[in-house]
Write an enzyme that holds these catalytic residues in place. Structure first.
Site, PDB file in Angstrom:
ATOM      1  N   ASP A 471      47.019  37.721  33.040  1.00  0.00           N
ATOM      2  CA  ASP A 471      46.130  35.907  33.428  1.00  0.00           C
ATOM      3  C   ASP A 471      46.395  34.665  32.559  1.00  0.00           C
ATOM      4  O   ASP A 471      46.556  35.502  31.046  1.00  0.00           O
ATOM      5  CB  ASP A 471      44.605  35.857  32.943  1.00  0.00           C
ATOM      6  CG  ASP A 471      44.549  36.661  34.500  1.00  0.00           C
ATOM      7  OD1 ASP A 471      45.148  35.791  34.994  1.00  0.00           O
ATOM      8  OD2 ASP A 471      43.127  36.590  34.488  1.00  0.00           O
ATOM      9  N   ASP A 792      39.775  38.750  34.548  1.00  0.00           N
ATOM     10  CA  ASP A 792      38.535  38.399  33.888  1.00  0.00           C
ATOM     11  C   ASP A 792      37.791  38.373  35.166  1.00  0.00           C
ATOM     12  O   ASP A 792      36.580  38.182  35.425  1.00  0.00           O
ATOM     13  CB  ASP A 792      38.065  37.097  33.222  1.00  0.00           C
ATOM     14  CG  ASP A 792      39.292  36.136  33.790  1.00  0.00           C
ATOM     15  OD1 ASP A 792      39.635  36.461  34.573  1.00  0.00           O
ATOM     16  OD2 ASP A 792      39.388  35.419  32.928  1.00  0.00           O
ATOM     17  N   ASP A 796      39.407  40.093  40.677  1.00  0.00           N
ATOM     18  CA  ASP A 796      40.637  40.305  40.325  1.00  0.00           C
ATOM     19  C   ASP A 796      40.503  42.282  40.301  1.00  0.00           C
ATOM     20  O   ASP A 796      41.233  42.608  40.392  1.00  0.00           O
ATOM     21  CB  ASP A 796      40.957  40.278  39.063  1.00  0.00           C
ATOM     22  CG  ASP A 796      41.152  38.570  38.250  1.00  0.00           C
ATOM     23  OD1 ASP A 796      42.170  37.977  39.128  1.00  0.00           O
ATOM     24  OD2 ASP A 796      41.125  37.880  37.519  1.00  0.00           O
TER      25      ASP A 796
END
Length: 1157
Positions: A471, A792, A796
């Site tokens: 990310d 997070d 996901d």
């Protein structure tokens, strides 16, 4: 709540005290009433609330709590609530006691056989044949015994029993310390989980264990509910209840339809407030755990079990059984109500624990089986040869008759032979392939490096990682967001303007739009210390916007006081599909106003007007939009800024708008402003990424941000370099290029993209999952890629589960993401991932070092015992000595070699790859080379040692004869060679300097010196039990000299180039492709590899004790085919077939991607 499965808090169940009125304490409601209420759903529940309490407000009143201000912080009141309604905590299952672990260690079959043999030997040694014929028998034993020695016959049996006890205690201690670390880690995980509750009118975060019945809790997107409750106010709330019901569809919760919220379920969308009605063992998840006997709290069991419906119960028992077994190898998941894996598939098959079997474990099990087989064959042959030799020698060559009264003497010989055989086996079988030690050490140390390991095999898999999909926000960047540029009233300000530079009406709109249309849980607090930065609480993007309002000298809390959360008319919460959030409020005149904020390019498409100079509204035509993108949004994005658009719209009261038609409601907006938010790159990230690239790991950035922002940040981090051949693309392009005409995903198309892809921008969680699956399934590279993913968000989950190693963010991560992950980064920092790679490679290398050492000892000990037995009818190394060697090898060496700390040098090589053998050709060269040296020395000593040292020969000694100096020298030399070879074993890649970094490992030094000290004691004072005779200084020096020769010989071996030794084979390959089921199936299905089938076939008896690590793995015999994820399905099924509780939002995102591409 269920997350307290292993907590260390003391738990004293108290029988709830009834008062005279029949209600507990002086609350107007009992535990039973609340329990039976929480078992109802939907309309039934609403009816029950109406019948018993008229409404939720009255229930709050009876629970003595205020719907607006929550409970007071009065400790006496909180304690009373805990006494009456219980604590929010499930008592853990009792830990195994040390004695239980000792008992388990004693179950090792090879040790049991040794014990039996030793007891028989012990019994027989006290047997005296009847008087007159004893001479006839004693001739058999070659007549060299005198009285004293005959009496000492019991010593060998006793010594073996003692040695076995020693091995068992060491093993039990290892297991006990590991168990203790597990529990420590578990309580650490629990303490980390906090939840937002309202107390005294302010929102505070408290540890989940401190929640009590009557608390007013704030629930939001991504939470895992820690207690049961009733919804009091909700915005667009959707809950995933699959962990309790097995239904994968999200359940919409609202005050007037279904207000019941249950512990252990996940909030997938929206937000709201609930009053807590059941905690701990009385909550829905708690009841399931109590049924399983996880909590031994009889009193509370009775309270709630009464009206439980069977259907749910059965599902729940499956669920919980699965968990119970999963605890063995997994550290119990973050929350005991494990992210709802009980889905459609659970209905099709009985719930089986997901077996954790890493690549390394597969290789080790297979190798252990091979070594064990060889050992078994050798020991059997040794016993047979010894017996035949004895029988032929005694009854054929000497022509004796078998005398009945001599039988015990003969039996004693046979038992002695048997003991030698079993000892060969004990030495050959590597019980402690020391994975347990290594990994427990690794994960406790990884804690200090901010890696909280939830699944044991994750750190080892990380060592093989070839790709990391990371990310951007919070991992590569600091996640402290600030607005640095703003476009408002046709002006582009590069710095935040003064309030007088903006029209007051526009300023007021900005303030209201931000204050109302941000979650009320997001706030800017005063700095912790003077001169520090203000504290950002809640969503960081929203905090940046609230910070902008403060910088413009406006007061957003005042707006929120005027319009409290309860007064919001309708909220369209943020999710990954909308990429925007909208809130509707009712104006004093009855009309409505909608505020909207979201990704600029998405929201601008819905704007038909814009606020110009002096705040007047003008039309916003397509060409204006294009110009704005070119002149405002792209320049901001190229500076690495995230762009957010804020807009509003007035709606009439008559006719009433159709609030469910979101597309119509959120359209024809008036654009107020576009802001550029900066999230600086973490200073340590570029260096960490450079280390990854040098270590052969490709880093890819997968982000929801716009492509220019993503590209700018990727360049700053060093993910992309000017002049390189790389791809940066958006989610919709990616989707278009990987699908065929029918819209199905094709692996060949993904294979054309992923090797060069470095940045995937504007991606949905489904894109992330598709990319990860595509890389893992790809066959265009010779080694299968090992992919790590960071995430997070709630969405996901699928990608984290699909990846070989999923990293969740400890600070910014939602509970759902943590649940799906293997490792939690406690500091949300990318550089901690690099530490995990180092630890992973270190685990692998430590095991290889240990194997290199162990196999050398195995080969030598087995060959010496075998040939010695064949030629001299006796093993030069006695049973007790072998057990001592076994202890040095298995337990001490594994500790010494497995505790090597990781070094930066580990990052200088490429990943090994999944199919790489445990024992490389270089290691094989070392093993054979050292074995040759040791065998030459030992056989020289065995056959001509008495001449070299001028001492009596120890060969052909009779039963129970005193220990000879000759055999003592052999034993001593053997052990000393092992000690010096242990130093050689520290290097496995053919390095010359074996002492490099030796002092940075105090455990290694102390074990080597300690073993040496004990060896001196054994040789000088061990006497009969250890079959040792004291040696003089000269003999000791010779033994030491030969032992040190190992170090010099090691240098000789290192000089021989491995590639010229064509005959060397590698060993310890992973299970071959045809032996293992398809990797994809392994995700949902029990993967039974070749090694285990072997284990089950014939040798189950011998190998049960093989590998202590197997006590940590729950083997399961059942495997039933389940639906494999297939991307040839229609897009809406793609996500469902991953069978993940956290997936379903992704299904919408796929439609939307299809729609846009």
């Amino acid at each position: 709540m269920g997350d307290l499965g292993n907590s260390t808090v003391d738990f004293h169940p108290k029988k709830p005290g009834m008062d005279k009125g029949g209600h507990e304490g002086d609350f107007g409601v009992t535990v039973e009433e609340l329990c039976s209420l929480m078992e109802l759903r939907g309309a039934e529940a609403l009816q029950k609330i109406q019948e018993n309490y008229t409404d939720t407000e009255t229930l709050c009143h009876r629970l003595k709590t205020s719907p607006a201000d929550g409970l007071s912080d009065n400790p006496a009141d909180l304690e009373k609530r805990q006494q009456v309604f219980g604590m929010n905590f499930i008592p853990p299952k009792k830990a195994k006691t040390f004695l239980q672990l000792v008992w388990e260690a004693l179950q090792d079959v090879t040790l049991i056989i040794l014990e039996i043999a030793a007891i028989i030997s012990l019994g027989l040694s006290f047997y005296q044949p009847p008087g007159g014929d004893s001479e006839a028998c004693s001739n058999v034993s070659a007549g060299a015994e005198d009285e004293g020695e005959a009496e000492a016959g019991w010593i060998e049996g006793a010594a073996i029993l003692l040695s076995v006890l020693c091995v068992v205690l060491v093993t039990a201690f290892n297991d006990w310390s590991k168990e203790k670390q597990f529990r420590g880690l578990q309580s650490r995980i629990e303490q980390e989980q906090r939840f937002a509750v309202v107390r005294n009118g302010t929102v505070i975060q408290i540890p989940v264990a401190e929640m009590v019945v009557g608390d007013i809790a704030q629930v939001k997107y991504g939470d895992l509910l820690p207690a049961d409750g009733i919804l009091m106010q909700g915005n667009d709330l959707k809950i995933d209840e699959s962990s309790l019901t097995g239904e994968s569809d999200h359940v919409r919760k609202s005050i007037d339809k279904d207000p019941m919220l249950l512990s252990g379920t996940h909030v997938m969308e929206g937000s709201g407030k609930m009053v807590v009605t059941a905690v701990g063992v009385n909550s829905q998840t708690g009841i399931i755990f109590t049924l399983l006997g996880a909590g031994e709290v009889e009193e509370e069991k009775k309270d709630c079990k009464k009206g439980k419906q069977d259907g749910t119960l059965e599902n729940n028992q499956n669920k919980a059984k699965k968990q119970d077994e999963a605890v063995a190898m997994e550290m119990q998941p973050l929350k005991s109500a494990e992210g709802g894996e009980v889905e459609e598939k659970e209905k099709k098959k009985a719930s089986v624990p997901k077996k954790e079997k890493s690549v390394l474990q597969g290789k080790l099990t297979k190798l252990a089986v091979q070594i064990g087989k060889a050992g078994l064959v050798m020991s059997a042959i040794t016993v047979i040869i010894l017996m035949l030799y004895f029988v032929i020698e005694t009854f054929v060559i000497q022509g004796r008759a078998w005398l009945t009264e001599c039988t015990p003497i003969y039996v004693q010989y046979f038992v002695k032979f048997f003991i030698i055989g079993v000892t060969v086996l004990v030495v050959a079988v590597p019980e402690g392939l020391p994975l347990a030690v290594t990994i427990s050490l690794a994960y406790s140390k990884m804690m200090k490096d901010n890696n909280l390991v939830r699944h044991l095999d994750a750190c080892e898999t990380m060592g093989n990682a070839t790709a990391i999909c990371s990310d951007k926000t919070g991992t590569l960047t600091t996640n402290r967001m600030t607005v640095v540029q703003i476009y408002v009233e046709d002006q582009h300000f590069r710095d935040i303007p003064r309030p007088d530079q903006i029209n007051p009406k526009t300023l007021e709109l900005i303030t209201s739009a931000v204050a109302v249309n941000c979650a009320y849980t997001s706030n800017i607090m005063a700095a912790d210390k003077e001169g520090g930065l203000p504290k950002q609480v809640g969503n960081k993007t929203e905090c940046a916007l609230l910070g902008l309002v403060r910088d413009l000298k406006q007061d957003y809390p005042a707006v929120r006081e005027q319009i409290p959360e309860e007064k919001l008319y309708k909220v369209y919460t943020f999710n990954s599909v909308r990429k925007s959030m909208s809130t509707v409020i009712q104006m004093p005149d009855g009309s409505f106003r909608l505020y909207s904020k979201g990704a600029s390019e998405i929201l601008l498409k819905k704007c038909s007007f814009i606020l110009g100079r002096d705040g007047e509204t003008r039309a916003f035509r397509p060409q204006d939009k294009d110009e704005m993108v070119k002149k405002v949004i792209e320049p901001m994005a190229c500076d690495g800024l995230r762009t957010i658009c804020i807009a509003y719209r007035e709606l009439p009261a008559d006719p009433m708008p159709d609030w469910d038609n979101e597309t119509d409601i959120v359209s024809n907006l008036i654009c107020i402003t576009v802001v550029g938010i900066e999230d600086p790159v973490r200073p340590e990230v570029p260096e960490a990424i450079r280390k990854c690239q040098r270590a052969g790991i490709t880093v890819r950035m997968v982000t929801g941000d716009n492509i220019n922002t993503a590209r700018a940040i990727a360049a700053k981090c060093g993910i992309i370099h000017p002049g390189d051949d790389f791809l940066c693309m958006e989610g919709k392009d990616f989707n278009r290029r990987i699908r065929n005409e029918k819209g199905e995903i094709e692996q060949e198309r993904i294979d054309k993209i992923w090797p060069k892809l470095r940045v995937l921008a504007r991606s949905s969680p489904t894109d992330k999952h598709t990319l990860v699956k595509g890389i893992i399934d790809s066959t265009i590279v010779e080694q299968r890629q090992v992919v790590a993913v960071t995430g997070d968000g709630t969405n996901d989950g699928p990608a984290l589960k699909k990846a070989d190693v999923g990293f969740a963010m400890g600070i910014a991560g939602t509970d759902v993401a943590k649940e799906a992950s293997d490792i939690i980064l406690t500091d949300d920092n990318f550089s901690s991932i690099v530490k995990a790679v180092m630890w992973g490679r270190n685990v692998y290398d430590s095991i290889s070092k240990f194997l290199q050492f162990q196999l050398t000892v195995n080969v030598v000990a087995v060959i010496v015992a075998f040939t010695g037995a064949c030629i001299t009818q006796d093993s030069p190394l006695k049973a007790v000595q072998m057990l001592w060697v076994n202890l040095i090898m298995d337990t001490f060496a594994s500790l010494a070699l497995a505790t090597e700390p990781p070094t930066e040098a580990l990052l200088l090589r490429k990943p090994y790859g999944r199919n790489n053998p445990l024992i490389s050709r270089t290691m094989m060269k070392n093993i054979l080379g050292h074995a040759v040296y040791q065998l030459i020395i030992i056989f020289t000593l065995l056959f001509v040692g008495e001449k070299i040292f001028d001492i009596d020969s120890g060969r052909n000694a009779p039963l129970h004869s005193p220990p000879s100096e000759h055999y003592t020298i052999i034993f001593n030399t053997f052990v000393l060679m092992q000690l010096f070879n242990e130093i050689n074993a520290r290097k496995i890649h053919g390095e010359r300097n074996v002492f490099d970094g030796i002092f940075s490992n105090p455990i290694f030094c102390s074990i080597v010196l300690g073993t040496f000290a004990i060896q001196i004691v054994i040789v000088q004072f061990g006497g009969k039990p250890f079959s040792c005779s004291p040696l003089n200084v000269e003999q000791w020096l010779w033994c030491l000299f030969v032992g040190m020769g190992e170090l010099i010989w090691g240098q000789v071996i290192a000089s021989v180039p491995t590639h010229q030794l064509k005959f060397l084979k590698e060993a310890g390959h992973g299970p071959a492709p045809d032996e293992i089921m398809d990797e994809d199936l392994a995700e949902d299905e029990e993967e039974i590899d070749h090694a285990e089938r072997e284990l089950r076939r014939g040798q189950i008896l011998w190998f049960r004790g093989l590998n202590r690590i197997q006590t940590q793995v729950t083997f399961s015999l059942s495997h039933s085919p389940v639906c494999v994820m297939s991307f040839s399905l229609s897009p809406s099924h793609v996500v469902l077939s991953t069978a993940n509780a956290t997936c379903a939002p992704g299904s919408e995102s796929l439609h939307s991607v299809n729609g846009t591409s």
